[in-house]
Design a protein around this motif. Structure first.
Motif, PDB file in Angstrom:
ATOM      1  N   LEU A 113       7.770  13.838   4.763  1.00 28.39           N
ATOM      2  CA  LEU A 113       7.198  12.934   5.768  1.00 28.39           C
ATOM      3  C   LEU A 113       6.216  11.993   5.079  1.00 28.39           C
ATOM      4  O   LEU A 113       5.507  12.410   4.153  1.00 28.39           O
ATOM      5  CB  LEU A 113       6.412  13.747   6.805  1.00 28.39           C
ATOM      6  N   ILE A 114       6.168  10.753   5.541  1.00 32.72           N
ATOM      7  CA  ILE A 114       5.145   9.870   4.948  1.00 32.72           C
ATOM      8  C   ILE A 114       3.910   9.877   5.849  1.00 32.72           C
ATOM      9  O   ILE A 114       4.013   9.909   7.077  1.00 32.72           O
ATOM     10  CB  ILE A 114       5.659   8.426   4.700  1.00 32.72           C
ATOM     11  N   LYS A 115       2.762   9.905   5.192  1.00 30.26           N
ATOM     12  CA  LYS A 115       1.476   9.844   5.894  1.00 30.26           C
ATOM     13  C   LYS A 115       0.926   8.442   5.646  1.00 30.26           C
ATOM     14  O   LYS A 115       0.689   8.070   4.485  1.00 30.26           O
ATOM     15  CB  LYS A 115       0.544  10.914   5.320  1.00 30.26           C
ATOM     16  N   VAL A 116       0.735   7.671   6.712  1.00 29.99           N
ATOM     17  CA  VAL A 116       0.318   6.269   6.566  1.00 29.99           C
ATOM     18  C   VAL A 116      -1.189   6.194   6.322  1.00 29.99           C
ATOM     19  O   VAL A 116      -1.995   6.748   7.074  1.00 29.99           O
ATOM     20  CB  VAL A 116       0.692   5.438   7.820  1.00 29.99           C
ATOM     21  N   ALA A 117      -1.562   5.513   5.224  1.00 33.61           N
ATOM     22  CA  ALA A 117      -2.961   5.188   4.950  1.00 33.61           C
ATOM     23  C   ALA A 117      -3.058   3.662   4.866  1.00 33.61           C
ATOM     24  O   ALA A 117      -2.041   2.968   4.828  1.00 33.61           O
ATOM     25  CB  ALA A 117      -3.407   5.827   3.644  1.00 33.61           C
ATOM     26  N   VAL A 118      -4.277   3.144   4.861  1.00 35.52           N
ATOM     27  CA  VAL A 118      -4.470   1.687   4.896  1.00 35.52           C
ATOM     28  C   VAL A 118      -5.309   1.260   3.691  1.00 35.52           C
ATOM     29  O   VAL A 118      -6.290   1.926   3.333  1.00 35.52           O
ATOM     30  CB  VAL A 118      -5.183   1.255   6.207  1.00 35.52           C
ATOM     31  N   ALA A 119      -4.900   0.144   3.046  1.00 35.78           N
ATOM     32  CA  ALA A 119      -5.685  -0.451   1.941  1.00 35.78           C
ATOM     33  C   ALA A 119      -5.511  -1.967   2.016  1.00 35.78           C
ATOM     34  O   ALA A 119      -4.569  -2.452   2.651  1.00 35.78           O
ATOM     35  CB  ALA A 119      -5.203   0.085   0.602  1.00 35.78           C
ATOM     36  N   THR A 120      -6.394  -2.701   1.366  1.00 37.39           N
ATOM     37  CA  THR A 120      -6.310  -4.166   1.444  1.00 37.39           C
ATOM     38  C   THR A 120      -5.126  -4.676   0.622  1.00 37.39           C
ATOM     39  O   THR A 120      -4.724  -4.060  -0.371  1.00 37.39           O
ATOM     40  CB  THR A 120      -7.597  -4.838   0.920  1.00 37.39           C
ATOM     41  N   LYS A 121      -4.609  -5.823   1.049  1.00 36.18           N
ATOM     42  CA  LYS A 121      -3.466  -6.449   0.380  1.00 36.18           C
ATOM     43  C   LYS A 121      -3.791  -6.749  -1.085  1.00 36.18           C
ATOM     44  O   LYS A 121      -2.974  -6.533  -1.979  1.00 36.18           O
ATOM     45  CB  LYS A 121      -3.133  -7.759   1.110  1.00 36.18           C
TER      46      LYS A 121
END
Length: 577
Positions: free
Chosen positions: A148-156
């Motif tokens: 399963l993929i766990k979505v994290a957030v980072a800047t472009k």
């Protein structure tokens, strides 16, 4: 008018009167929102909440913030990830597992602008620059079908920067494989150190760092990786990242090149080596320091041609250059170059030595360490282990019949006292001192126990300097300066002046800057100033007299560079204040 300002007006979050007043002042309509947030009518936090709300409701696309350089992408993404119950990652502060990037092609990673970060038994954490892009998430899930993929957030910007590092890592994949094969087939430590492929890797690292204009190369082991960073224009930038198994042979080979003890890993060591990079020979001063995961190795790049740089080519303006040149022409006295660490003082000293060296004069230097080797100059390397400190070396130098003396740095009262005495007995002495501006150097010498009358008799000139980053010529654009920023420097800025900045492009690695040069102030000690120093006058009184004598401060010198379009006002206010 821009879309967000229009929506805020329609929503009643900002008043039409505020907008009308700013338009009446002649403000660019695209900058109205910036001035409203700066003046406090609407806080940046409220603005970001408004934008995030619109993004979540599908009114705005996340890319809307690209049109507003004063709205930080990171702030919007932090708020958005909070609302979506997702993890926001600052990629610079984590030690990611680069092996994961090998499971998926670089083309796919770039296409979806994603970066695998870590994995556990159940899932794999992937950083996305747009957490609402469901299509990208589904595509990436198909690529990692077993977990399963766990979505994290980072800047472009951060994701793009790390993908570039993955690309660099891929470019030396063949060489790294060759190193591993060599190490696996060689059993003895001696043979491992002689392995030729590790030398090729060192060559690639040094080439990449020098091409990128790095002044220092840092080799750092972490828990999972071996990180190579270069200091470019004063800021550290990651150049390569290798798996941890590459670090031991790399560290051993670098220590071997510098004639250091490769078995000693518990104590700091220093050395140097020379090698050809491209078609030029460079010296590298190497320092090792034991840290948690091995040894931090730092190599200072000593370009022999830099020692021959003329002061006016290092960015010194003609007025300051003429003042310093006049000081260097004095038959005796002391000239000081001041500024914090990394402000280019050593380069200035070598530039001054270039002006001074000739066949008729005996010029002796005391340095720790000797950075550049020069003809017609006798250079002494300080060695406290054998009792050769700056003060000891200076005493011996005075028996060598010198005309001019350069002291790498005045670190203690004893060295300063001998330097002042040498200056008063017919020698020209040049040295460096750690103070923020030229007038503070006088106070520092008094604090170190030198009487006022000796200082006034010995001083010829004091130069204070900093290094500023130059705007990249490929992405240079005009910059609108806020009224509050101009208020601080209004006395130096004529009306209708233009300022510039760098947008950031591939040429400058998205920094907006390329290269550095000096800003400085040169305080010439006139008779009136000398008299005030002897009387123990205050810094304010010395400053007032210096202004009457034509002194131009470092901030004014920097603002002039910004007005010429060499650097940005932001850089000057950060460095020269």
């Amino acid at each position: 008018m821009d879309r967000i300002t229009s929506d805020l007006l329609a929503n009643g979050s900002i008043m039409k009167g505020q907008v009308d007043r700013l338009i009446a002042k002649g403000l660019d309509t695209n900058l109205i929102l910036r001035d409203i947030t700066l003046s406090g009518f609407m806080t940046m936090d409220r603005l970001i909440r408004f934008i995030v709300d619109k993004i979540q409701n599908g009114v705005y696309d996340l890319s809307i913030i690209d049109n507003y350089d004063y709205i930080e992408e990171k702030d919007v993404l932090v708020k958005l990830s909070e609302e979506q119950n997702l993890l926001f990652l600052d990629l610079d502060s984590i030690d990611m597992d680069y092996k994961l990037t090998e499971r998926i092609s670089l083309t796919q990673l770039k296409k979806y602008s994603v970066l695998p970060i870590s994995e556990d038994q159940m899932s794999i954490t992937i950083a996305f620059c747009d957490p609402l892009d469901i299509e990208a998430q589904e595509s990436v899930q198909r690529l990692f079908s077993r977990k399963l993929i766990k979505v994290a957030v980072a800047t472009k910007k951060q994701i793009a920067s790390y993908l570039f590092k993955v690309e660099l890592k891929d470019s030396v994949k063949g060489l790294v494989k060759k190193i591993r094969d060599e190490l696996n087939s060689i059993s003895s430590l001696e043979e491992q150190q002689e392995a030729s492929s590790i030398l090729l890797l060192i060559d690639v690292i040094l080439n990449a760092c020098i091409k990128g204009r790095a002044s220092d190369v840092h080799v750092e082991p972490t828990e999972k990786n071996c990180v190579i960073r270069g200091r470019i224009d004063g800021k550290l930038t990651e150049v390569f990242i290798f798996e941890k198994d590459i670090y031991p042979p790399l560290a051993s080979r670098l220590k071997l090149l510098a004639n250091l003890d490769i078995a000693e890993k518990r104590k700091p060591q220093d050395g140097r080596f020379s090698t050809l990079v491209g078609d030029r020979e460079y010296d590298f001063r190497i320092s090792t320091l034991p840290i948690l995961y091995g040894e931090s190795i730092v190599m200072r790049v000593l370009d022999k041609q830099k020692a021959l740089v003329k002061l006016e080519k290092a960015g010194m303006d003609s007025i300051s250059y003429q003042k310093l040149l006049k000081g260097l022409g004095a038959p005796y006295g002391i000239i000081l170059v001041t500024g914090p660490t990394g402000s280019g003082k050593t380069t200035t000293l070598y530039g001054a030595l270039n002006e001074l060296r000739n066949v008729e004069d005996k010029v002796i230097t005391v340095e720790d360490p000797v950075e550049y080797r020069m003809n017609l100059i006798q250079q002494v390397q300080v060695n406290p282990k054998v009792g050769l400190s700056f003060a000891d070396a200076l005493r011996s130098i005075l028996r060598q019949d010198p005309d001019k003396i350069m002291i790498g740095e005045i670190r203690d009262a004893e060295t300063l006292e001998i330097a002042i005495k040498a200056a008063l007995t017919g020698h020209l002495v040049i040295s460096t001192l750690h103070t923020n501006d030229s007038i503070s150097a006088i106070t520092r010498m008094v604090d170190m126990g030198i009487p006022h009358y000796l200082i006034s008799g010995a001083l010829v000139a004091i130069q204070a300097q900093r290094l500023i980053r130059k705007i990249c010529t490929y992405c240079k654009v005009e910059e609108k300066i806020t009224a509050s920023a101009l208020e601080e420097i209004h006395q130096y800025v004529p009306q209708h002046s233009k300022f510039y900045t760098g947008k950031g492009c591939k040429e400058c690695n998205e920094t907006g800057y390329m290269g550095r040069e000096m800003i400085c102030e040169v305080l010439t000690i006139t008779d009136k100033l000398s008299s005030l120093i002897a009387k123990g006058a205050s810094n304010e009184a010395l400053h007032d007299q210096a202004i009457k004598d034509g002194f131009i401060g470092i901030l004014e010198n920097g603002v002039n560079k910004a007005l010429e379009g060499i650097t940005s006002l932001e850089e000057i206010l950060k460095v020269a204040k």
